[in-house]
Design a protein around this motif. Structure first.
Motif, short mmCIF file in Angstrom:
data_model
loop_
_atom_site.label_atom_id
_atom_site.label_comp_id
_atom_site.label_asym_id
_atom_site.label_seq_id
_atom_site.Cartn_x
_atom_site.Cartn_y
_atom_site.Cartn_z
N ALA A 22 0.84 -1.20 0.00
CA ALA A 22 0.00 0.00 0.00
C ALA A 22 0.87 1.24 0.00
N ALA A 23 0.58 2.15 -0.89
CA ALA A 23 1.34 3.39 -0.99
C ALA A 23 0.54 4.54 -0.40
N SER A 24 1.26 5.46 0.18
CA SER A 24 0.64 6.67 0.70
C SER A 24 1.57 7.85 0.44
N GLY A 25 1.01 9.02 0.49
CA GLY A 25 1.81 10.21 0.28
C GLY A 25 1.76 10.72 -1.15
N ARG A 26 1.79 9.80 -2.09
CA ARG A 26 1.68 10.13 -3.50
C ARG A 26 0.99 9.00 -4.22
N THR A 27 0.42 9.31 -5.35
CA THR A 27 -0.14 8.25 -6.18
C THR A 27 1.00 7.51 -6.87
N ILE A 28 0.82 6.20 -7.00
CA ILE A 28 1.85 5.40 -7.67
C ILE A 28 1.59 5.30 -9.17
N SER A 29 0.63 6.04 -9.67
CA SER A 29 0.28 5.93 -11.09
C SER A 29 1.44 6.33 -11.99
N SER A 30 2.34 7.16 -11.50
CA SER A 30 3.46 7.59 -12.32
C SER A 30 4.72 6.78 -12.08
N TYR A 31 4.62 5.75 -11.26
CA TYR A 31 5.77 4.94 -10.91
C TYR A 31 5.66 3.53 -11.47
N GLY A 32 6.78 3.00 -11.87
CA GLY A 32 6.87 1.56 -12.00
C GLY A 32 7.03 0.99 -10.60
N MET A 33 6.52 -0.22 -10.39
CA MET A 33 6.59 -0.82 -9.07
C MET A 33 7.26 -2.18 -9.17
N GLY A 34 8.08 -2.47 -8.18
CA GLY A 34 8.79 -3.74 -8.21
C GLY A 34 8.75 -4.45 -6.88
N TRP A 35 9.01 -5.73 -6.96
CA TRP A 35 9.18 -6.57 -5.77
C TRP A 35 10.59 -7.17 -5.81
N PHE A 36 11.24 -7.12 -4.68
CA PHE A 36 12.55 -7.73 -4.51
C PHE A 36 12.49 -8.60 -3.26
N ARG A 37 13.47 -9.44 -3.11
CA ARG A 37 13.53 -10.26 -1.90
C ARG A 37 14.96 -10.43 -1.47
N GLN A 38 15.12 -10.71 -0.19
CA GLN A 38 16.45 -10.94 0.35
C GLN A 38 16.37 -12.06 1.37
N ALA A 39 17.12 -13.10 1.10
CA ALA A 39 17.23 -14.24 2.02
C ALA A 39 18.43 -14.03 2.92
N PRO A 40 18.46 -14.67 4.08
CA PRO A 40 19.59 -14.51 5.00
C PRO A 40 20.91 -14.87 4.32
N GLY A 41 21.88 -13.98 4.44
CA GLY A 41 23.19 -14.23 3.89
C GLY A 41 23.29 -14.02 2.39
N LYS A 42 22.22 -13.56 1.78
CA LYS A 42 22.24 -13.35 0.33
C LYS A 42 21.94 -11.90 -0.01
#
Length: 123
Positions: A22-42
Motif C-alpha cells: 500500500a502506498a501513501s503520500g503520492r499516487t503510484i500511477s506515475s511509478y513503475g513498481m517492483g518486488w525484490f527479496r532478500q534471504a539470509p546471507g544473500k
C-alpha cells in the motif's frame, strides 16, 4: 511515497500467498513498481516488476509461471500473487517504487522502498 508491504507468513511448500503493498503520500500511477527479496546471507534480488501503466511486467526466471504482479492505481496498491511456493522462496520481500516508470529489474532504479514482509516456506 511511503510503502507498506503486508501479507507474508509461514506456509508449506506448494501453498500460495498474496503480498500487498500500500502506498501513501503520492499516487503510484506515475511509478513503475517492483518486488525484490532478500534471504539470509544473500544479496537482494529482483522478483517482479510492473510498469507505470501496467503495460509491461517482468519476472525473474525462477518466478515465471508462479508469480503474478499487478498494480491498481485507483487503490494505490501493488500486489504479488505467489503460487506453488518453494522453500527457496523464503526471504523478506520488499516493494519499491521506480521513478522511471518502466518497472526496472535493477534495485538502483528504485527510489522508495517498503519495510519488507517475511515469507517462510517449509518443506
Amino acid at each position: 511515497v511511503q510503502l507498506q508491504a503486508s501479507g507474508g507468513g509461514l506456509v508449506q511448500e506448494g501453498d500460495s500467498l498474496r503480498l500487498s503493498c500500500a502506498a501513501s503520500g503520492r499516487t503510484i500511477s506515475s511509478y513503475g513498481m517492483g518486488w525484490f527479496r532478500q534471504a539470509p546471507g544473500k544479496e537482494r534480488e529482483f522478483v517482479a516488476a510492473v510498469s507505470r501503466g501496467s503495460y509491461s511486467t517482468k519476472y525473474a526466471d525462477s518466478m515465471k509461471g508462479r508469480f503474478t504482479v499487478s498494480k491498481d492505481n485507483a487503490k494505490n496498491t501493488v500486489s504479488l500473487q505467489m503460487n506453488n511456493l518453494k522453500p527457496e522462496d523464503t526471504a523478506v520481500y520488499y516493494c519499491a517504487a521506480d521513478l522511471y516508470g518502466l518497472g526496472s529489474v535493477r534495485p538502483d532504479d528504485y527510489e522508495y522502498w517498503g519495510q519488507g514482509t517475511q515469507v517462510t516456506v517449509s518443506s
